[in-house]
Design a protein around this motif. Structure first.
Motif, mmCIF file in Angstrom:
data_model
loop_
_atom_site.group_PDB
_atom_site.id
_atom_site.type_symbol
_atom_site.label_atom_id
_atom_site.label_comp_id
_atom_site.label_asym_id
_atom_site.label_seq_id
_atom_site.Cartn_x
_atom_site.Cartn_y
_atom_site.Cartn_z
ATOM 1 N N LYS A 196 0.823 -1.169 -0.129
ATOM 2 C CA LYS A 196 0.074 -0.098 0.019
ATOM 3 C C LYS A 196 0.770 1.334 -0.079
ATOM 4 N N VAL A 197 0.464 2.280 -0.920
ATOM 5 C CA VAL A 197 1.534 3.385 -1.054
ATOM 6 C C VAL A 197 1.040 4.671 -0.351
ATOM 7 N N ASP A 198 1.922 5.086 0.221
ATOM 8 C CA ASP A 198 1.599 6.349 1.079
ATOM 9 C C ASP A 198 2.014 7.549 0.202
ATOM 10 N N VAL A 199 1.947 8.655 -0.247
ATOM 11 C CA VAL A 199 2.587 9.784 -0.885
ATOM 12 C C VAL A 199 2.541 10.828 0.444
ATOM 13 N N VAL A 200 3.637 10.909 0.909
ATOM 14 C CA VAL A 200 3.794 11.800 2.096
ATOM 15 C C VAL A 200 4.452 13.123 1.889
ATOM 16 N N VAL A 201 3.956 14.120 1.907
ATOM 17 C CA VAL A 201 4.320 15.618 1.660
ATOM 18 C C VAL A 201 5.103 15.941 2.849
ATOM 19 N N TYR A 202 6.361 16.260 2.825
ATOM 20 C CA TYR A 202 6.848 16.859 3.867
ATOM 21 C C TYR A 202 7.484 18.283 3.554
ATOM 22 N N PRO A 203 7.033 19.207 4.463
ATOM 23 C CA PRO A 203 7.216 20.536 4.378
ATOM 24 C C PRO A 203 8.792 20.838 5.037
ATOM 25 N N GLU A 204 9.601 21.634 4.391
ATOM 26 C CA GLU A 204 11.094 21.730 4.920
ATOM 27 C C GLU A 204 11.211 23.313 4.810
ATOM 28 N N VAL A 205 11.773 23.628 6.058
ATOM 29 C CA VAL A 205 12.137 25.084 6.118
ATOM 30 C C VAL A 205 13.461 24.974 6.490
ATOM 31 N N SER A 206 14.476 25.874 6.206
ATOM 32 C CA SER A 206 15.610 26.228 6.516
ATOM 33 C C SER A 206 16.047 27.615 6.587
ATOM 34 N N LEU A 207 16.559 28.022 7.779
ATOM 35 C CA LEU A 207 16.847 29.415 7.996
ATOM 36 C C LEU A 207 18.314 29.605 8.462
ATOM 37 N N LYS A 208 19.020 30.725 7.937
ATOM 38 C CA LYS A 208 20.316 31.053 8.501
ATOM 39 C C LYS A 208 20.299 32.596 8.398
ATOM 40 N N ASN A 209 21.329 32.925 9.292
ATOM 41 C CA ASN A 209 21.464 34.408 9.871
ATOM 42 C C ASN A 209 23.061 34.795 9.567
ATOM 43 N N LEU A 210 23.210 34.890 8.487
ATOM 44 C CA LEU A 210 24.852 35.085 8.335
ATOM 45 C C LEU A 210 25.176 36.519 7.671
ATOM 46 N N ILE A 211 24.073 37.302 7.310
ATOM 47 C CA ILE A 211 24.073 38.638 6.824
ATOM 48 C C ILE A 211 23.799 39.461 7.821
ATOM 49 N N ILE A 212 24.528 40.645 8.025
ATOM 50 C CA ILE A 212 24.298 41.732 9.037
ATOM 51 C C ILE A 212 22.998 42.418 8.674
ATOM 52 N N THR A 213 22.801 42.598 7.278
ATOM 53 C CA THR A 213 21.396 43.550 7.006
ATOM 54 C C THR A 213 20.356 42.863 6.762
ATOM 55 N N GLN A 214 20.413 41.455 6.824
ATOM 56 C CA GLN A 214 19.227 40.771 6.457
ATOM 57 C C GLN A 214 18.967 39.805 7.765
ATOM 58 N N ILE A 215 17.586 39.702 8.461
ATOM 59 C CA ILE A 215 17.343 39.007 9.514
ATOM 60 C C ILE A 215 17.608 37.461 9.217
ATOM 61 N N TYR A 216 16.881 37.103 8.364
ATOM 62 C CA TYR A 216 17.098 35.557 7.897
ATOM 63 C C TYR A 216 17.127 35.162 6.367
ATOM 64 N N GLN A 217 17.954 34.471 5.854
ATOM 65 C CA GLN A 217 17.876 33.654 4.507
ATOM 66 C C GLN A 217 16.990 32.477 4.580
ATOM 67 N N VAL A 218 16.047 32.321 3.653
ATOM 68 C CA VAL A 218 15.178 31.222 4.032
ATOM 69 C C VAL A 218 14.997 30.161 2.692
ATOM 70 N N LEU A 219 14.913 29.046 3.105
ATOM 71 C CA LEU A 219 14.720 28.109 2.065
ATOM 72 C C LEU A 219 13.464 27.371 2.389
ATOM 73 N N PHE A 220 12.507 27.094 1.499
ATOM 74 C CA PHE A 220 11.116 26.474 2.188
ATOM 75 C C PHE A 220 11.079 25.687 0.801
ATOM 76 N N ASN A 221 10.671 24.264 1.129
ATOM 77 C CA ASN A 221 10.417 23.349 -0.102
ATOM 78 C C ASN A 221 9.204 22.213 0.377
ATOM 79 N N LEU A 222 8.591 21.950 -0.588
ATOM 80 C CA LEU A 222 7.414 20.845 -0.272
ATOM 81 C C LEU A 222 7.958 19.520 -1.010
ATOM 82 N N SER A 223 8.252 18.618 -0.131
ATOM 83 C CA SER A 223 9.065 17.402 -0.523
ATOM 84 C C SER A 223 8.334 16.166 -0.513
ATOM 85 N N PRO A 224 7.347 15.864 -1.628
ATOM 86 C CA PRO A 224 6.765 14.520 -1.518
ATOM 87 C C PRO A 224 7.384 13.426 -1.637
#
Length: 415
Positions: free
Chosen positions: A153-181
């Motif tokens: 029996k097959v499940d298609v599971v959608v995983y939301p993925e959020v990555s944040l990094k704070n390496l630039i002084i003038t920017q609060i966070y750099q963001v990566l958002f994926n949907l990964s079924p």
């Protein structure tokens, strides 16, 4: 006179046969009732969406086997199954055991023993003892036929993925958002095939490769349970953190005190990187391992663990975690120190995602969100050391605790 005596003898013989037949049928009725009760309970659990459901009985106890595939939270699902068994599936003046599976591999059992002398057992959730002990009947119970199999029996599971990094002084966070079924399916007991595709939704500062649709986890995993509360999981394939290779994980829970457990892990991996659907890989392998011990404080559902590990850059270090588990989330913090690297730490959390109940329609693929979603915060902003990998997208602190008998017991009592 002889004719009358003959008639009387025939009447007496007929009455005797009728009484014997009635007594024989009376003796069979309880057995028939018990069989119907066990089978009807199994059918009800199947209608609710539970999988790999079966039952058996001997002179000592009745045993039900089931897998929670209907409720996102194992504590809730197991509680619902217990309610049904209490209502319609308890044997007459005999103990009852419920063995809970995960991907057809036994995890824990719930055991109810009625008070001898009660005419009608009135069980409640608090009367069930939960442990890793499967009892002596598991050898027979694992041979029984089960309804609503989870295999193929097959499940298609959608995983939301959020990555944040704070390496630039003038920017609060750099963001990566994926949907990964991910397509997840099992072809035999304890086996799981995972094939994931990463679909970028928003990328701010994570490079051009992160903008491309590309494969994620591609793994073949096998789990077996051994005697003495021991589980072994082996995985091969492509993992996260740009690694591919093989990994073996072992977990052992003390039989004398189930609050204590020990675990070990060893992996041999090399680097890989997806450029779209083109795979670039390296040939230099890295050996990583860890050895750890865990203690669970049932009163607060608090887990404390300590691990000694070798990470991807070869540095050896120690890590401690303190995690508190709730029904809908797990929250904790960690600290770590390795040779040649500064101390680091942070917090981590995992939150269960809705919907909390779902059913599968036959062999039609079921599409759902992942069971939970979490983030680990790197307070020391460490970018090079303490690196590891996960072998499966569902691997996290909340999932690892979902079959803890103390946690399940607390869920039964607090529902």
């Amino acid at each position: 006179m002889r004719y009358r005596n003959s008639n009387m003898r025939k009447c007496l013989a007929t009455k005797t046969i009728a009484r014997c037949a009635a007594l024989f049928l009376f003796c069979l009725l309880p057995l028939k009732g018990i069989c119907q009760t066990g089978e009807s309970t199994v059918n009800t659990l199947v209608e609710m969406g539970f999988e790999n459901v079966g039952w058996t009985e001997d002179g000592k106890e009745r045993v039900y086997v089931l897998q929670n595939s209907a409720y996102r939270l194992n504590g809730v699902g197991i509680g619902k199954a217990v309610d049904i068994i209490q209502k319609m599936g308890l044997p007459d003046k005999k103990p009852c055991r419920v063995i809970v599976l995960d991907n057809n591999v036994p995890q824990i059992s719930l055991y109810y023993k009625p008070i001898i002398g009660d005419s009608v057992p009135e069980a409640s959730r608090r009367d069930w003892n939960v442990s890793y002990d499967l009892g002596g009947t598991w050898k027979e119970a694992r041979k029984i036929g089960r309804k609503n199999s989870s295999l193929f029996k097959v499940d298609v599971v959608v995983y939301p993925e959020v990555s944040l990094k704070n390496l630039i002084i003038t920017q609060i966070y750099q963001v990566l958002f994926n949907l990964s079924p991910a397509v997840e399916v099992s072809f035999w007991k304890g086996m799981k095939l995972t094939a994931q595709v990463v679909i970028p939704v928003y990328n701010d500062g994570y490079g051009s490769l992160a903008d491309k649709v590309h494969p994620g986890f591609l793994t073949l995993q096998q789990t077996v349970r051994l005697p003495y509360n021991m589980w072994i999981t082996g995985t091969v394939g492509t993992f996260n953190s740009n690694r591919f290779g093989g990994d073996i994980k072992v977990k052992h829970v003390l039989m004398t005190d189930e609050r204590f457990s020990f675990e070990g892990r060893i992996g041999l991996t090399a680097t890989d990187q997806w450029d779209g659907f083109r795979l670039n890989y390296g040939t230099k392998t890295r050996l990583t391992w860890d050895l750890g011990a865990n203690f669970y404080w049932p009163q607060y559902n608090l887990q404390a663990s300590a691990k000694f590990a070798q990470y991807l850059l070869g540095e050896k270090g120690i890590r401690v975690d303190f995690i508190r588990h709730f029904r809908y989330c797990s929250i904790g913090f960690y600290a770590m120190k390795a040779q040649g690297a500064k101390s680091n730490g942070g917090f981590r959390f995992q939150i269960a995602l809705p919907p909390y109940k779902y059913k599968r329609k036959g062999y039609i693929p079921r599409v759902t969100l992942s069971q939970n979603m979490g983030i680990a915060y790197n307070a020391g902003n460490e970018r090079y050391y303490y690196k590891g990998y996960r072998t499966n997208p569902s691997e996290n602190i909340m999932r690892d605790n979902s079959f803890n008998p103390y946690f399940i017991k607390s869920e039964l009592l607090n529902f």
